[in-house]
Design a protein around this motif. Structure first.
Motif, PDB file in Angstrom:
ATOM      1  N   PHE A 163       0.913  -1.241   0.006  1.00 36.20           N
ATOM      2  CA  PHE A 163      -0.095  -0.084  -0.048  1.00 36.20           C
ATOM      3  C   PHE A 163       0.903   1.308   0.004  1.00 36.20           C
ATOM      4  O   PHE A 163       0.623   2.194  -0.860  1.00 36.20           O
ATOM      5  CB  PHE A 163      -0.864  -0.006   1.354  1.00 36.20           C
ATOM      6  CG  PHE A 163      -1.673   1.316   1.291  1.00 36.20           C
ATOM      7  CD1 PHE A 163      -3.123   1.251   0.695  1.00 36.20           C
ATOM      8  CD2 PHE A 163      -1.327   2.129   2.096  1.00 36.20           C
ATOM      9  CE1 PHE A 163      -3.945   2.289   0.660  1.00 36.20           C
ATOM     10  CE2 PHE A 163      -2.225   3.307   2.184  1.00 36.20           C
ATOM     11  CZ  PHE A 163      -3.545   3.349   1.689  1.00 36.20           C
ATOM     12  N   ARG A 164       1.987   1.196   0.927  1.00 33.73           N
ATOM     13  CA  ARG A 164       2.677   2.237   0.944  1.00 33.73           C
ATOM     14  C   ARG A 164       3.449   2.585  -0.357  1.00 33.73           C
ATOM     15  O   ARG A 164       3.813   3.946  -0.973  1.00 33.73           O
ATOM     16  CB  ARG A 164       3.556   2.317   2.151  1.00 33.73           C
ATOM     17  CG  ARG A 164       2.901   2.493   3.290  1.00 33.73           C
ATOM     18  CD  ARG A 164       2.564   3.659   3.862  1.00 33.73           C
ATOM     19  NE  ARG A 164       3.773   4.483   4.153  1.00 33.73           N
ATOM     20  CZ  ARG A 164       3.556   5.674   4.934  1.00 33.73           C
ATOM     21  NH1 ARG A 164       2.244   5.994   4.874  1.00 33.73           N
ATOM     22  NH2 ARG A 164       4.407   6.235   5.093  1.00 33.73           N
ATOM     23  N   LYS A 165       3.904   1.517  -1.012  1.00 32.61           N
ATOM     24  CA  LYS A 165       4.777   1.697  -2.084  1.00 32.61           C
ATOM     25  C   LYS A 165       4.118   2.118  -3.432  1.00 32.61           C
ATOM     26  O   LYS A 165       4.481   2.737  -4.335  1.00 32.61           O
ATOM     27  CB  LYS A 165       5.583   0.595  -2.395  1.00 32.61           C
ATOM     28  CG  LYS A 165       6.676   0.121  -1.817  1.00 32.61           C
ATOM     29  CD  LYS A 165       7.639  -0.861  -2.019  1.00 32.61           C
ATOM     30  CE  LYS A 165       9.033  -1.025  -1.432  1.00 32.61           C
ATOM     31  NZ  LYS A 165       9.070  -0.790  -0.032  1.00 32.61           N
ATOM     32  N   LEU A 245      -9.258 -12.458  12.827  1.00 32.84           N
ATOM     33  CA  LEU A 245      -9.192 -12.887  11.262  1.00 32.84           C
ATOM     34  C   LEU A 245     -10.055 -11.985  10.399  1.00 32.84           C
ATOM     35  O   LEU A 245      -9.763 -11.594   9.199  1.00 32.84           O
ATOM     36  CB  LEU A 245      -9.542 -14.164  11.143  1.00 32.84           C
ATOM     37  CG  LEU A 245      -9.363 -14.876   9.739  1.00 32.84           C
ATOM     38  CD1 LEU A 245      -7.760 -14.742   9.346  1.00 32.84           C
ATOM     39  CD2 LEU A 245      -9.852 -16.523   9.871  1.00 32.84           C
ATOM     40  N   GLY A 246     -11.320 -11.519  10.824  1.00 31.67           N
ATOM     41  CA  GLY A 246     -12.266 -11.009   9.915  1.00 31.67           C
ATOM     42  C   GLY A 246     -11.764  -9.379   9.675  1.00 31.67           C
ATOM     43  O   GLY A 246     -11.953  -8.980   8.365  1.00 31.67           O
ATOM     44  N   GLY A 247     -11.194  -8.862  10.665  1.00 23.87           N
ATOM     45  CA  GLY A 247     -10.620  -7.503  10.637  1.00 23.87           C
ATOM     46  C   GLY A 247      -9.389  -7.450   9.730  1.00 23.87           C
ATOM     47  O   GLY A 247      -9.341  -6.535   8.761  1.00 23.87           O
ATOM     48  N   ILE A 248      -8.549  -8.326   9.836  1.00 27.27           N
ATOM     49  CA  ILE A 248      -7.527  -8.309   8.926  1.00 27.27           C
ATOM     50  C   ILE A 248      -7.634  -8.590   7.492  1.00 27.27           C
ATOM     51  O   ILE A 248      -7.401  -8.126   6.698  1.00 27.27           O
ATOM     52  CB  ILE A 248      -6.260  -9.311   9.534  1.00 27.27           C
ATOM     53  CG1 ILE A 248      -5.972  -8.778  10.852  1.00 27.27           C
ATOM     54  CG2 ILE A 248      -5.125  -9.436   8.687  1.00 27.27           C
ATOM     55  CD1 ILE A 248      -4.880  -9.747  11.693  1.00 27.27           C
ATOM     56  N   SER A 249      -8.751  -9.563   7.209  1.00 31.72           N
ATOM     57  CA  SER A 249      -9.149  -9.707   6.124  1.00 31.72           C
ATOM     58  C   SER A 249      -9.857  -8.592   5.363  1.00 31.72           C
ATOM     59  O   SER A 249      -9.510  -8.109   4.287  1.00 31.72           O
ATOM     60  CB  SER A 249     -10.064 -10.979   6.091  1.00 31.72           C
ATOM     61  OG  SER A 249      -9.371 -12.235   6.446  1.00 31.72           O
ATOM     62  N   LEU A 250     -10.453  -7.964   6.203  1.00 30.90           N
ATOM     63  CA  LEU A 250     -11.133  -6.495   5.611  1.00 30.90           C
ATOM     64  C   LEU A 250     -10.119  -5.665   5.212  1.00 30.90           C
ATOM     65  O   LEU A 250     -10.027  -4.871   4.375  1.00 30.90           O
ATOM     66  CB  LEU A 250     -12.217  -5.990   6.445  1.00 30.90           C
ATOM     67  CG  LEU A 250     -12.728  -4.813   6.298  1.00 30.90           C
ATOM     68  CD1 LEU A 250     -13.780  -5.214   5.025  1.00 30.90           C
ATOM     69  CD2 LEU A 250     -13.713  -4.266   7.359  1.00 30.90           C
ATOM     70  N   ALA A 251      -8.898  -5.752   6.263  1.00 37.10           N
ATOM     71  CA  ALA A 251      -7.894  -4.683   5.823  1.00 37.10           C
ATOM     72  C   ALA A 251      -7.342  -5.192   4.666  1.00 37.10           C
ATOM     73  O   ALA A 251      -6.969  -4.032   3.610  1.00 37.10           O
ATOM     74  CB  ALA A 251      -6.964  -4.754   6.880  1.00 37.10           C
ATOM     75  N   TYR A 256      -5.710  -3.725  -0.716  1.00 33.03           N
ATOM     76  CA  TYR A 256      -5.487  -3.924  -2.082  1.00 33.03           C
ATOM     77  C   TYR A 256      -6.253  -3.356  -3.167  1.00 33.03           C
ATOM     78  O   TYR A 256      -6.077  -3.210  -4.418  1.00 33.03           O
ATOM     79  CB  TYR A 256      -5.513  -5.460  -2.241  1.00 33.03           C
ATOM     80  CG  TYR A 256      -4.187  -6.402  -1.756  1.00 33.03           C
ATOM     81  CD1 TYR A 256      -2.944  -6.213  -2.743  1.00 33.03           C
ATOM     82  CD2 TYR A 256      -4.157  -6.732  -0.791  1.00 33.03           C
ATOM     83  CE1 TYR A 256      -2.099  -6.697  -2.444  1.00 33.03           C
ATOM     84  CE2 TYR A 256      -2.976  -7.469  -0.401  1.00 33.03           C
ATOM     85  CZ  TYR A 256      -1.798  -7.331  -1.185  1.00 33.03           C
ATOM     86  OH  TYR A 256      -0.500  -8.006  -0.835  1.00 33.03           O
ATOM     87  N   THR A 257      -7.745  -3.037  -2.780  1.00 31.86           N
ATOM     88  CA  THR A 257      -8.605  -2.295  -3.570  1.00 31.86           C
ATOM     89  C   THR A 257      -7.901  -0.975  -3.731  1.00 31.86           C
ATOM     90  O   THR A 257      -7.977  -0.518  -5.036  1.00 31.86           O
ATOM     91  CB  THR A 257      -9.846  -2.233  -2.818  1.00 31.86           C
ATOM     92  OG1 THR A 257     -10.560  -3.271  -2.756  1.00 31.86           O
ATOM     93  CG2 THR A 257     -10.494  -1.318  -3.800  1.00 31.86           C
ATOM     94  N   PHE A 258      -7.056  -0.268  -3.120  1.00 29.64           N
ATOM     95  CA  PHE A 258      -6.397   1.229  -3.326  1.00 29.64           C
ATOM     96  C   PHE A 258      -5.483   0.587  -4.133  1.00 29.64           C
ATOM     97  O   PHE A 258      -5.041   1.697  -5.127  1.00 29.64           O
ATOM     98  CB  PHE A 258      -6.113   1.732  -1.868  1.00 29.64           C
ATOM     99  CG  PHE A 258      -7.285   2.500  -1.335  1.00 29.64           C
ATOM    100  CD1 PHE A 258      -7.548   3.686  -1.829  1.00 29.64           C
ATOM    101  CD2 PHE A 258      -7.735   2.003  -0.261  1.00 29.64           C
ATOM    102  CE1 PHE A 258      -8.894   4.230  -1.295  1.00 29.64           C
ATOM    103  CE2 PHE A 258      -8.998   2.690   0.007  1.00 29.64           C
ATOM    104  CZ  PHE A 258      -9.418   3.923   0.034  1.00 29.64           C
ATOM    105  N   ALA A 263      -2.773   1.324  -9.511  1.00 30.65           N
ATOM    106  CA  ALA A 263      -2.074   0.523 -10.460  1.00 30.65           C
ATOM    107  C   ALA A 263      -2.750   0.799 -11.730  1.00 30.65           C
ATOM    108  O   ALA A 263      -2.094   1.233 -12.813  1.00 30.65           O
ATOM    109  CB  ALA A 263      -2.039  -0.866 -10.154  1.00 30.65           C
ATOM    110  N   ALA A 264      -4.092   0.682 -11.783  1.00 35.00           N
ATOM    111  CA  ALA A 264      -4.908   0.936 -12.877  1.00 35.00           C
ATOM    112  C   ALA A 264      -4.671   2.256 -13.554  1.00 35.00           C
ATOM    113  O   ALA A 264      -4.338   2.821 -14.757  1.00 35.00           O
ATOM    114  CB  ALA A 264      -6.382   0.604 -12.876  1.00 35.00           C
ATOM    115  N   LYS A 265      -4.611   3.531 -12.562  1.00 35.31           N
ATOM    116  CA  LYS A 265      -4.539   4.773 -13.029  1.00 35.31           C
ATOM    117  C   LYS A 265      -3.162   4.859 -13.692  1.00 35.31           C
ATOM    118  O   LYS A 265      -2.862   5.561 -14.643  1.00 35.31           O
ATOM    119  CB  LYS A 265      -4.677   5.723 -11.753  1.00 35.31           C
ATOM    120  CG  LYS A 265      -6.233   5.643 -11.546  1.00 35.31           C
ATOM    121  CD  LYS A 265      -6.466   6.650 -10.403  1.00 35.31           C
ATOM    122  CE  LYS A 265      -7.767   6.866  -9.950  1.00 35.31           C
ATOM    123  NZ  LYS A 265      -7.972   7.961  -8.469  1.00 35.31           N
TER     124      LYS A 265
END
Length: 430
Positions: A163-165, A245-251, A256-258, A263-265
């Motif tokens: 995310f940072r990179k 597990l639920g919170g980390i999976s949501l993170a 990865y959505t961002f 990446a697409a832009k």
């Protein structure tokens, strides 16, 4: 023989002796005869009881293909992760960076799991209903919690780095030295502390199960001890895991959505920049027809970029090379990695491994709600349930395959690993 004793004057009646037939003896009798009220008719009444050994063997036979499959997982995971450790540790092609740190960390976690948890699960499948060794049970429970939480938290650190990179390339990044310290604390020390309470509550639970004759057989399961089943601490511990597990999976999903959006832009920007470069080259080389109309959506920013590129090329043609070199160096220094090199393969690798982790562990959590119904399952149903319940073992042996598919340098290093190991051994011995 008389029913009374004849010694002395007093005659004492002798009570008849009745012997209790044990379950193990009755299992060999098959059936016994009972006398009806009128004393004339006999009926057969079944008293068969399946022994614990026979019941366990019946289920173990249906689990045998799954046990062999997990054996293949163990062998492939052990050799594959060992190869990863050797290649990334000894090969000169891999400099010290975050990717190397992450690869080695996951390899160590997966190697420990393939050497401990999966073989312990294979032993459990051969003795699922007569598991009586409490120490082995606690050993398996410890590595079950450690393997899951360690992989989960290591992938979280990797997602933050991606995310940072990609999304925030100009902000302070995670250095390899700091990444090692974070991973030791987050993915090693914390999972060990998290596994200790589960190990304490885990043990041998004795209960009964309806066998194939319709009677009950006493069984011994490796699960939560009976004294902790209704404990409030066990419920708190269980919900900590679910929330974690639920919170980390949501993170994972959010980050990865961002990452994918950014990446697409940037890929679109790369495509536009390349098109503009081709446009400038063709125009300055006198191949481009100035009367030709190009129907391409543009804006003021892209027009300014085109004009700037045209001026740079014209300056280069007139001998003003210093201006062009300065512009290129500045562009390389301030342009994100994604715009310089295209979509990074590392992001694809970590995204695939993360998605596999989420799918397999959520399958495990959903099926864990049916663990209490194991004693009512037929052997075939139990074998299918066990496969999907432990499908998360795939996470610990899939990494070498993903690296081999997406990292060309890794494939080449694997081919040359033999001479490299021999060279290192000769240097060590000499």
């Amino acid at each position: 023989m008389c029913e009374y004793s004849c010694r002395g004057e007093k005659r004492v009646p002798v009570q008849p002796r009745y012997h209790k037939i044990s379950a193990s003896m009755s299992s060999t009798m098959g059936a016994y005869n009972t006398l009806t009220d009128d004393g004339s008719n006999f009926t057969n009444s079944s008293v068969n009881v399946e022994s614990l050994e026979d019941l366990n063997k019946r289920y173990a036979d249906d689990l045998l293909p799954l046990t062999i499959t997990f054996g293949v997982f163990t062998l492939f995971g052990f050799l594959g992760n060992l190869l990863i450790l050797i290649v990334f540790s000894l090969s000169r092609e891999y400099r010290r960076n975050n990717f190397k740190v992450f690869v080695l960390t996951l390899a160590v976690i997966d190697l420990i799991t393939c050497m401990t948890l999966i073989p312990a699960e294979m032993v459990k499948q051969r003795n699922f209903f007569e598991f009586e060794n409490a120490l082995q049970c606690k050993f398996k429970c410890f590595f079950n919690v450690f393997g899951a939480s360690s992989s989960c938290l290591a992938l979280l650190v990797i997602s933050l780095d991606r995310f940072r990179k990609v999304v925030q390339p100009f902000k302070k990044q995670l250095t390899p030295k700091l990444a090692v310290k974070v991973l030791i604390g987050v993915a090693i020390v914390f999972p060990i502390c998290l596994a200790i309470p589960g190990t304490i509550m885990c043990g041998i639970n004795t209960t009964t199960m309806v066998n194939k004759y319709g009677t009950n057989t006493t069984i011994h399961l490796c699960e939560t001890e009976e004294k902790f089943e209704a404990s409030v601490w066990r419920n708190i511990y269980k919900w900590i895991f679910i929330i974690l597990l639920g919170g980390i999976s949501l993170a994972y999903i959010i980050m990865y959505t961002f990452v994918m959006r950014a990446a697409a832009k940037q890929i679109k920007a790369i495509s536009l920049q390349r098109n503009n470069s081709s446009f400038d080259f063709v125009q300055t080389s006198s191949i481009f027809d100035t009367n030709m109309i190009v129907h391409e959506p543009t804006n003021d920013l892209s027009i300014r970029k085109v004009n700037k590129n045209m001026r740079d090329i014209q300056n280069a043609a007139n001998g003003k090379h210093s201006v062009t070199r300065c512009s290129c160096q500045s562009h390389k220094r301030h342009t994100p990695m994604l715009q310089r090199h295209g979509f990074p393969t590392k992001t694809i690798i970590w995204f695939i491994l993360t998605i596999v982790f989420i799918v397999t562990y959520f399958t495990h959590i959903i099926l864990s709600l049916r663990v209490g119904k194991i004693v009512t399952m037929e052997p075939g149903q139990f074998a299918s349930f066990s496969f999907f319940f432990r499908i998360y073992f795939v996470n610990h042996m899939i990494n070498p395959l993903v690296y081999a598919i997406f990292v060309k340098r890794f494939r080449e290093s694997c081919r040359n690993i033999g001479p490299l190991v021999m060279e290192k051994l000769s240097q060590f011995l000499c």
